[in-house]
Design a protein around this motif. Structure first.
Motif, PDB file in Angstrom:
ATOM      1  N   ASP A 223     -76.475 -33.552-104.576  1.00 31.77           N
ATOM      2  CA  ASP A 223     -75.238 -32.963-104.074  1.00 31.77           C
ATOM      3  C   ASP A 223     -75.186 -33.056-102.555  1.00 31.77           C
ATOM      4  O   ASP A 223     -76.154 -32.712-101.873  1.00 31.77           O
ATOM      5  CB  ASP A 223     -75.131 -31.480-104.446  1.00 31.77           C
ATOM      6  N   LEU A 224     -74.062 -33.507-102.058  1.00 31.61           N
ATOM      7  CA  LEU A 224     -73.749 -33.451-100.635  1.00 31.61           C
ATOM      8  C   LEU A 224     -72.338 -32.903-100.547  1.00 31.61           C
ATOM      9  O   LEU A 224     -71.396 -33.532-101.041  1.00 31.61           O
ATOM     10  CB  LEU A 224     -73.836 -34.833 -99.988  1.00 31.61           C
ATOM     11  N   ALA A 225     -72.206 -31.727 -99.969  1.00 27.62           N
ATOM     12  CA  ALA A 225     -70.892 -31.085 -99.908  1.00 27.62           C
ATOM     13  C   ALA A 225     -70.684 -30.484 -98.523  1.00 27.62           C
ATOM     14  O   ALA A 225     -71.584 -29.851 -97.975  1.00 27.62           O
ATOM     15  CB  ALA A 225     -70.777 -29.988-100.965  1.00 27.62           C
ATOM     16  N   VAL A 226     -69.491 -30.691 -97.983  1.00 31.18           N
ATOM     17  CA  VAL A 226     -69.093 -30.106 -96.704  1.00 31.18           C
ATOM     18  C   VAL A 226     -67.714 -29.495 -96.890  1.00 31.18           C
ATOM     19  O   VAL A 226     -66.811 -30.132 -97.456  1.00 31.18           O
ATOM     20  CB  VAL A 226     -69.079 -31.163 -95.572  1.00 31.18           C
ATOM     21  N   ASN A 227     -67.561 -28.277 -96.438  1.00 31.54           N
ATOM     22  CA  ASN A 227     -66.266 -27.596 -96.481  1.00 31.54           C
ATOM     23  C   ASN A 227     -65.200 -28.528 -95.902  1.00 31.54           C
ATOM     24  O   ASN A 227     -65.406 -29.136 -94.850  1.00 31.54           O
ATOM     25  CB  ASN A 227     -66.365 -26.301 -95.665  1.00 31.54           C
ATOM     26  N   SER A 228     -64.078 -28.649 -96.576  1.00 33.48           N
ATOM     27  CA  SER A 228     -63.041 -29.607 -96.157  1.00 33.48           C
ATOM     28  C   SER A 228     -62.552 -29.361 -94.732  1.00 33.48           C
ATOM     29  O   SER A 228     -62.149 -30.295 -94.047  1.00 33.48           O
ATOM     30  CB  SER A 228     -61.870 -29.592 -97.138  1.00 33.48           C
ATOM     31  N   GLU A 229     -62.612 -28.130 -94.253  1.00 37.02           N
ATOM     32  CA  GLU A 229     -62.190 -27.817 -92.884  1.00 37.02           C
ATOM     33  C   GLU A 229     -63.113 -28.445 -91.842  1.00 37.02           C
ATOM     34  O   GLU A 229     -62.722 -28.590 -90.684  1.00 37.02           O
ATOM     35  CB  GLU A 229     -62.147 -26.304 -92.666  1.00 37.02           C
ATOM     36  N   TYR A 230     -64.336 -28.792 -92.249  1.00 34.49           N
ATOM     37  CA  TYR A 230     -65.332 -29.295 -91.303  1.00 34.49           C
ATOM     38  C   TYR A 230     -65.752 -30.731 -91.597  1.00 34.49           C
ATOM     39  O   TYR A 230     -66.682 -31.246 -90.979  1.00 34.49           O
ATOM     40  CB  TYR A 230     -66.552 -28.374 -91.293  1.00 34.49           C
ATOM     41  N   GLN A 231     -65.077 -31.383 -92.527  1.00 35.04           N
ATOM     42  CA  GLN A 231     -65.390 -32.775 -92.819  1.00 35.04           C
ATOM     43  C   GLN A 231     -64.967 -33.654 -91.657  1.00 35.04           C
ATOM     44  O   GLN A 231     -64.103 -33.289 -90.874  1.00 35.04           O
ATOM     45  CB  GLN A 231     -64.716 -33.206 -94.128  1.00 35.04           C
ATOM     46  N   LYS A 232     -65.634 -34.789 -91.516  1.00 36.81           N
ATOM     47  CA  LYS A 232     -65.388 -35.764 -90.445  1.00 36.81           C
ATOM     48  C   LYS A 232     -65.889 -35.273 -89.095  1.00 36.81           C
ATOM     49  O   LYS A 232     -65.459 -35.760 -88.044  1.00 36.81           O
ATOM     50  CB  LYS A 232     -63.924 -36.170 -90.371  1.00 36.81           C
ATOM     51  N   GLU A 233     -66.798 -34.283 -89.105  1.00 37.48           N
ATOM     52  CA  GLU A 233     -67.410 -33.806 -87.864  1.00 37.48           C
ATOM     53  C   GLU A 233     -68.876 -34.190 -87.777  1.00 37.48           C
ATOM     54  O   GLU A 233     -69.580 -33.753 -86.867  1.00 37.48           O
ATOM     55  CB  GLU A 233     -67.249 -32.283 -87.740  1.00 37.48           C
ATOM     56  N   GLY A 234     -69.374 -34.959 -88.750  1.00 39.80           N
ATOM     57  CA  GLY A 234     -70.764 -35.406 -88.714  1.00 39.80           C
ATOM     58  C   GLY A 234     -71.746 -34.499 -89.431  1.00 39.80           C
ATOM     59  O   GLY A 234     -72.956 -34.756 -89.409  1.00 39.80           O
ATOM     60  N   ILE A 235     -71.263 -33.464 -90.083  1.00 42.39           N
ATOM     61  CA  ILE A 235     -72.159 -32.522 -90.769  1.00 42.39           C
ATOM     62  C   ILE A 235     -72.851 -33.201 -91.944  1.00 42.39           C
ATOM     63  O   ILE A 235     -74.076 -33.088 -92.105  1.00 42.39           O
ATOM     64  CB  ILE A 235     -71.391 -31.260 -91.220  1.00 42.39           C
ATOM     65  N   GLY A 236     -72.102 -33.921 -92.768  1.00 45.50           N
ATOM     66  CA  GLY A 236     -72.694 -34.614 -93.911  1.00 45.50           C
ATOM     67  C   GLY A 236     -73.729 -35.628 -93.469  1.00 45.50           C
ATOM     68  O   GLY A 236     -74.819 -35.713 -94.036  1.00 45.50           O
ATOM     69  N   LYS A 237     -73.403 -36.397 -92.460  1.00 46.31           N
ATOM     70  CA  LYS A 237     -74.344 -37.396 -91.934  1.00 46.31           C
ATOM     71  C   LYS A 237     -75.610 -36.729 -91.416  1.00 46.31           C
ATOM     72  O   LYS A 237     -76.723 -37.214 -91.651  1.00 46.31           O
ATOM     73  CB  LYS A 237     -73.678 -38.214 -90.831  1.00 46.31           C
ATOM     74  N   HIS A 238     -75.461 -35.603 -90.737  1.00 46.73           N
ATOM     75  CA  HIS A 238     -76.644 -34.894 -90.225  1.00 46.73           C
ATOM     76  C   HIS A 238     -77.479 -34.318 -91.376  1.00 46.73           C
ATOM     77  O   HIS A 238     -78.715 -34.345 -91.317  1.00 46.73           O
ATOM     78  CB  HIS A 238     -76.237 -33.803 -89.237  1.00 46.73           C
ATOM     79  N   LEU A 239     -76.828 -33.823 -92.416  1.00 42.54           N
ATOM     80  CA  LEU A 239     -77.569 -33.336 -93.585  1.00 42.54           C
ATOM     81  C   LEU A 239     -78.377 -34.476 -94.208  1.00 42.54           C
ATOM     82  O   LEU A 239     -79.532 -34.291 -94.605  1.00 42.54           O
ATOM     83  CB  LEU A 239     -76.610 -32.733 -94.617  1.00 42.54           C
ATOM     84  N   ILE A 240     -77.795 -35.670 -94.276  1.00 36.79           N
ATOM     85  CA  ILE A 240     -78.506 -36.829 -94.815  1.00 36.79           C
ATOM     86  C   ILE A 240     -79.670 -37.211 -93.900  1.00 36.79           C
ATOM     87  O   ILE A 240     -80.772 -37.487 -94.374  1.00 36.79           O
ATOM     88  CB  ILE A 240     -77.536 -38.008 -95.022  1.00 36.79           C
ATOM     89  N   ASN A 241     -79.436 -37.206 -92.591  1.00 34.90           N
ATOM     90  CA  ASN A 241     -80.516 -37.548 -91.657  1.00 34.90           C
ATOM     91  C   ASN A 241     -81.671 -36.555 -91.750  1.00 34.90           C
ATOM     92  O   ASN A 241     -82.840 -36.948 -91.689  1.00 34.90           O
ATOM     93  CB  ASN A 241     -79.990 -37.630 -90.226  1.00 34.90           C
ATOM     94  N   LEU A 242     -81.369 -35.282 -91.905  1.00 33.83           N
ATOM     95  CA  LEU A 242     -82.427 -34.279 -92.079  1.00 33.83           C
ATOM     96  C   LEU A 242     -83.164 -34.490 -93.404  1.00 33.83           C
ATOM     97  O   LEU A 242     -84.381 -34.321 -93.474  1.00 33.83           O
ATOM     98  CB  LEU A 242     -81.855 -32.864 -92.000  1.00 33.83           C
TER      99      LEU A 242
END
Length: 133
Positions: A73-92
């Motif tokens: 699962d990779l999920a980011v609140n729609s209000e915060y998508q496209k801010e790099g949060i998902g990519k950072h979660l993957i990098n971590l």
């Protein structure tokens, strides 16, 4: 990523996870809180993103930390998508599993174009037996 705090190994409560899933667009059985709870109880790598104590992103994986990791699962609140949060979660996630471990995921149809943009290769040698429930 304005003041986002990332945490490794924290399991949010089930209601927070359901709220995030419902706000992210990810399709999960959020009407079954026991199932969501069990999904997290049996996962061994959970990385979360928080803004002012609100869960805004999550990466949930199953891994042996030496050969394979399934990013379920990779999920980011729609209000915060496209801010790099998902990519950072993957990098971590990649940092935690180390360079010997392959990172594998199944993409939702709407995200098929996202993953190659952040470094994933498309594979054609996978198989699946779908859920029946």
């Amino acid at each position: 990523m304005k003041n986002i705090e990332f945490k490794i190994g924290i399991r949010p409560n089930t209601s927070e996870i359901i709220k995030l899933y419902d706000s992210s667009g990810i399709t999960r059985p959020t009407n079954d809180s026991n199932r969501i709870s069990k999904m997290y109880k049996n996962s061994n790598l959970i990385i979360t993103a928080w803004l002012n104590n609100e869960l805004v992103g999550i990466a949930r994986s199953l891994t042996d930390f030496c050969y394979a990791c399934y990013l379920s699962d990779l999920a980011v609140n729609s209000e915060y998508q496209k801010e790099g949060i998902g990519k950072h979660l993957i990098n971590l996630t990649k940092k935690e599993i180390g360079p010997q471990t392959t990172l594998i995921l199944l993409s939702a149809p709407l995200a098929m174009e996202y993953y190659p943009k952040i470094g994933f290769d498309t594979i054609k040698n996978g198989f699946i037996i779908p859920r029946t429930e």
